[in-house]
Design an enzyme around this catalytic site. Structure first.
Site, PDB file in Angstrom:
ATOM      1  N   LYS A  11     -18.297 -44.616 -34.505  1.00  0.00           N
ATOM      2  CA  LYS A  11     -18.043 -45.607 -35.554  1.00  0.00           C
ATOM      3  C   LYS A  11     -18.963 -46.793 -35.321  1.00  0.00           C
ATOM      4  CE  LYS A  11     -15.781 -48.746 -32.815  1.00  0.00           C
ATOM      5  NZ  LYS A  11     -16.280 -50.118 -32.496  1.00  0.00           N
ATOM      6  N   PRO A  95     -22.063 -42.602 -25.603  1.00  0.00           N
ATOM      7  CA  PRO A  95     -22.015 -43.328 -24.329  1.00  0.00           C
ATOM      8  C   PRO A  95     -20.679 -44.030 -24.131  1.00  0.00           C
ATOM      9  CG  PRO A  95     -23.232 -44.600 -25.940  1.00  0.00           C
ATOM     10  CD  PRO A  95     -22.939 -43.272 -26.587  1.00  0.00           C
ATOM     11  N   GLY A  97     -18.689 -47.371 -22.932  1.00  0.00           N
ATOM     12  CA  GLY A  97     -19.031 -48.787 -22.937  1.00  0.00           C
ATOM     13  C   GLY A  97     -20.095 -49.131 -23.943  1.00  0.00           C
ATOM     14  N   GLY A  99     -19.447 -49.445 -27.487  1.00  0.00           N
ATOM     15  CA  GLY A  99     -18.966 -50.108 -28.695  1.00  0.00           C
ATOM     16  C   GLY A  99     -19.006 -49.241 -29.936  1.00  0.00           C
ATOM     17  N   ILE A 100     -19.192 -47.929 -29.758  1.00  0.00           N
ATOM     18  CA  ILE A 100     -19.215 -47.028 -30.916  1.00  0.00           C
ATOM     19  C   ILE A 100     -18.025 -46.066 -30.905  1.00  0.00           C
ATOM     20  CG2 ILE A 100     -21.672 -47.210 -31.417  1.00  0.00           C
ATOM     21  CD1 ILE A 100     -22.182 -44.698 -29.838  1.00  0.00           C
ATOM     22  N   GLY A 101     -17.037 -46.359 -30.055  1.00  0.00           N
ATOM     23  CA  GLY A 101     -15.757 -45.667 -30.148  1.00  0.00           C
ATOM     24  C   GLY A 101     -15.653 -44.342 -29.447  1.00  0.00           C
ATOM     25  N   GLY A 102     -16.507 -44.060 -28.469  1.00  0.00           N
ATOM     26  CA  GLY A 102     -16.498 -42.746 -27.841  1.00  0.00           C
ATOM     27  C   GLY A 102     -15.142 -42.322 -27.308  1.00  0.00           C
ATOM     28  N   SER A 105     -12.389 -42.251 -30.134  1.00  0.00           N
ATOM     29  CA  SER A 105     -12.576 -41.119 -31.035  1.00  0.00           C
ATOM     30  C   SER A 105     -12.142 -39.816 -30.374  1.00  0.00           C
ATOM     31  CB  SER A 105     -14.041 -41.039 -31.471  1.00  0.00           C
ATOM     32  OG  SER A 105     -14.225 -40.096 -32.499  1.00  0.00           O
ATOM     33  N   ASP A 137      -8.598 -49.152 -31.511  1.00  0.00           N
ATOM     34  CA  ASP A 137      -9.476 -48.444 -32.449  1.00  0.00           C
ATOM     35  C   ASP A 137      -9.007 -47.025 -32.758  1.00  0.00           C
ATOM     36  OD1 ASP A 137     -11.092 -50.652 -32.556  1.00  0.00           O
ATOM     37  OD2 ASP A 137     -12.703 -49.818 -31.335  1.00  0.00           O
TER      38      ASP A 137
END
Length: 289
Positions: A11, A95, A97, A99-102, A105, A137
């Site tokens: 995200k 990755p 840390g 900030g794309i929700g790994g 998600s 999130d």
């Protein structure tokens, strides 16, 4: 039956405003989530009559009791009338840390997939309630729609955003979300605004200046990307992104990215790839009846 690969998409926070800190220590936010057609992949092999859960490969440095995939499965197991287990395989592309929700998600995909495979029968609201126990999130990934979020991220308003392509860069550093929100220098006083006013204003990320100061590599990556397109940080970092009208333009810039940074190009999606997969599986199940 062929093993189903379940997507755990990335995200982006297209903007992130910090409106204040609550008495319980959590922060009031306003943010805009969109999904990407890029992410991790998970496969689940149900194990009946046992509560055993295994994950392969293990994530280095993350014990099971801290792993969001295992924690999500345990929360769902507690709602089952009889023991159910699973062997879970993870293809990790996002990755940590970043900030794309790994992690969030992955947790949401685990809840949604095992709810289906274990025939737990929980509705979307119930899964979202489990998800918020794992992270702020997680509910947006469970619900599977681009959304304007308020509160600590639990109040979600589905939105329809114009199509766009994104170039995402991952600087060589790990940003801890908790450390950002605990930092005394984090701006916490952005006034709350109505969504339509936010859409018309300048999109920003209140965490960006602080993270650039604490993590120079984020500042370097963002500075490089800004030479090609308007760019921002997503979430609490470390990933930064630029928006493009078409894939070709995004890939032309990706080809120029310095080798010290990882990057990828992805399409923005209003409907999560996870939601699409679940709908396809549900349609197959109906067709077989």
């Amino acid at each position: 039956m062929a093993t189903i690969r379940w997507p755990a998409p990335a995200k982006l926070n297209l903007f992130l405003n910090v409106n204040g800190r609550r008495p319980d220590g959590y922060h009031e936010l306003q943010t805009l989530f969109i999904f990407l057609d890029h992410g991790d992949w998970l496969e689940f092999e149900p194990l009946p009559d046992t509560d055993q859960l295994t994950l392969s490969p293990a994530i280095p440095g993350v014990p099971d009791e801290q792993n969001l995939i295992i924690r999500a499965a345990r929360l769902l197991q507690a709602r089952l009338p009889s023991p159910q287990g699973a062997h879970i395989r993870l293809e990790k592309l996002l990755p940590m840390g970043g900030g794309i929700g790994g992690g969030s998600s992955d947790a949401a995909t685990t809840l949604v997939a095992l709810n289906h495979l274990w025939q737990a029968g929980l509705g979307e609201d119930e899964l979202a309630e489990l998800g918020v126990q794992l992270g702020a999130d997680v509910p947006v990934f469970v619900r599977g729609r681009a959304a304007f979020a308020e509160g600590v991220g639990e109040r979600l308003q589905p939105v329809e955003l114009p199509g766009a392509w994104y170039l995402v860069l991952k600087p060589d550093c790990h940003v801890a979300t908790a450390a950002v929100f605990q930092d005394p220098d984090l701006p916490r006083a952005t006034p709350k605004m109505a969504f339509h006013n936010l859409l018309e204003g300048e999109w920003k990320n209140d965490c960006e200046l602080l993270v650039k100061k604490r993590y120079p590599e984020v500042a370097n990556a963002l500075g490089w990307l800004l030479e090609y397109a308007p760019s921002r940080m997503t979430g609490t970092g470390a990933c930064v992104f630029a928006q493009f009208e078409d894939e070709k333009a995004a890939r032309e810039v990706l080809a120029k990215v310095p080798k010290r940074w990882d990057g990828f190009v992805a399409k923005g999606e209003n409907i999560s790839p996870l939601f699409v997969t679940l709908q396809q599986i549900s349609d197959w199940d109906i067709a077989k009846r």
